[in-house]
Design an enzyme around this catalytic site. Structure first.
Site, short mmCIF file in Angstrom:
data_model
loop_
_atom_site.label_atom_id
_atom_site.label_comp_id
_atom_site.label_asym_id
_atom_site.label_seq_id
_atom_site.Cartn_x
_atom_site.Cartn_y
_atom_site.Cartn_z
N ASP A 92 0.85 -1.20 0.00
CA ASP A 92 0.00 0.00 0.00
C ASP A 92 0.89 1.26 0.00
O ASP A 92 2.11 1.16 0.22
CB ASP A 92 -0.89 -0.07 1.26
CG ASP A 92 -2.17 0.74 1.12
OD1 ASP A 92 -2.45 1.23 0.02
OD2 ASP A 92 -2.90 0.87 2.13
N GLU A 145 -0.09 0.29 -8.86
CA GLU A 145 -1.20 1.19 -8.54
C GLU A 145 -0.62 2.58 -8.25
O GLU A 145 0.45 2.71 -7.65
CB GLU A 145 -1.91 0.66 -7.28
CG GLU A 145 -3.05 1.53 -6.79
CD GLU A 145 -3.78 0.90 -5.59
OE1 GLU A 145 -3.68 -0.33 -5.38
OE2 GLU A 145 -4.43 1.66 -4.86
O1 G3H Z 1 -5.28 1.86 2.07
C1 G3H Z 1 -6.07 1.72 3.03
C2 G3H Z 1 -7.43 2.29 3.02
O2 G3H Z 1 -7.51 3.32 2.09
C3 G3H Z 1 -7.90 2.64 4.40
O3 G3H Z 1 -9.16 3.26 4.38
O4 G3H Z 1 -9.37 4.13 6.70
O5 G3H Z 1 -11.35 3.87 5.23
O6 G3H Z 1 -10.21 1.88 6.13
P1 G3H Z 1 -10.06 3.29 5.68
CA CA Z 2 -5.30 4.18 1.47
#
Ligand code: G3H
Ligand code: CA
Length: 335
Positions: A92, A145
């Site tokens: 990520d 990504e």
């Molecule tokens: O990459 C992780 C998500 O974008 C986290 O989103 O805080 O809504 O779970 P969230």
């Molecule tokens: Ca995120």
């Protein structure tokens, strides 16, 4: 099923886009959450995408991100062998100053896909950083990504602030960006934020997703869209986003919350097996007359309970995105 390659994950996303369904992509920083996700996905016969953030890698690796990545990736790859579904690992948000971390992951085959997030930089710099990562990641067979616009809020101590017009993804820029970078997935910003409140601070604009999809089609470009900040977004909007080409919905906050609730509930129940009723001495080493049941304070029942709760919630998420029953890699697991 072995750990998915970039090429295999591309097939998974292609099929999802063609048939309009999406996968929750869940962040983990420990074995039990990971196993809960995989148990949930297997139970509904869905391929599964899990994610490691930079912070999770630090957490796992005693502040050494590369060590943490090896530990996290090995957990995923070893566990994947025991499941009857395809399992992919995405790295990520990684900022431009840490692209060597992504290069390491690609060279060592430690991930299926990586995210370069240079959305905090001016457009041209975002382009350049994404191009660089796409080149080496594609050479190693990984998907890439990228992000255009901003998902507000704080994630892993990375804070994105609202600075005005650049929060929502600009569809014309999105086309130019994908044309030049050849990134496989694009995080389109529609006003979600990382964390607990969604649509509270700014309007959620599904029309931005629609405009980006239309612009891509018009330009004859293929790209999978990603919705970040997915926790708490209402099911209607999720469906609308999926119809516009979203195949991956990132979740983190929701699982953290569900896990903690499960732990609080469990420990409340076994409180009298862990805390002396009168605050008296420990029963260990023969002190005191109190003998709580060891089976109850063993951490494993708590962790097993947590895994079960996460597995159940994962199934709900998968059904919400519609990837249940659609594993492309389902097969019998060999012992
Ligand atoms: O990459 C992780 C998500 O974008 C986290 O989103 O805080 O809504 O779970 P969230
Ligand atoms: Ca995120």
């Amino acid at each position: 099923m072995p750990f998915l390659s970039g090429e295999e994950l591309d097939k998974v996303y292609k099929e999802a886009k063609r048939n309009q369904y999406a996968f929750p992509a869940n962040n983990f920083a420990d074995f039990n959450l990971l196993q809960g996700f995989l148990d949930g996905a297997e139970a509904v016969n869905a391929d599964c995408v899990v994610q490691l953030s930079n912070g999770a890698c630090k957490f796992l690796g005693r502040d050494d991100m590369k060590r943490g990545l090896r530990i996290g990736s090995n957990m995923v790859q070893e566990l994947a062998e025991s499941y009857s579904i395809g399992v992919a690992l995405n790295l990520d948000h990684t900022r431009k100053d840490k692209t060597d971390f992504l290069r390491y992951a690609a060279d060592q085959g430690l991930a299926t896909s990586v995210m370069i997030d240079a959305s905090d930089l001016p457009f041209e710099d975002n382009l350049a950083a994404t191009k660089e990562v796409t080149k080496f990641a594609h050479d190693a067979g990984l998907l890439v990504e990228a992000e255009l616009g901003k998902v507000l809020g704080e994630e892993d101590h990375i804070v994105a602030e609202d600075t005005g017009d650049d929060v929502y993804t600009d569809p014309r820029q999105a086309v130019e960006f994908i044309r030049q970078t050849d990134a496989d997935l694009l995080a389109v910003c529609i006003g979600t934020n990382h964390g607990v409140s969604k649509g509270k601070d700014m309007p959620l604009r599904v029309d931005v997703m629609t405009a980006c999809n239309e612009a891509m089609k018009k330009a004859g470009l293929e790209c999978y869209f990603v919705l970040h900040g997915g926790s708490g977004v209402d099911p209607e909007r999720i469906q609308l986003c999926i119809q516009q080409g979203v195949v991956k919905i990132n979740k983190d906050t929701e699982y953290q919350f569900v896990w903690t609730q499960a732990m609080v509930g469990h420990y409340d129940e076994i409180r009298d097996s862990a805390i002396h009723p009168d605050g008296g001495p420990s029963p260990l080493a023969g002190r005191g007359d109190w003998s709580p049941d060891k089976k109850r304070f063993d951490p494993r029942p708590a962790l097993k309970h947590g895994r079960g709760v996460i597995a159940k919630r994962t199934q709900d998420m998968i059904r919400e995105g519609g990837s249940d029953g659609k594993s492309l890699f389902a097969k019998k697991v060999t012992a």
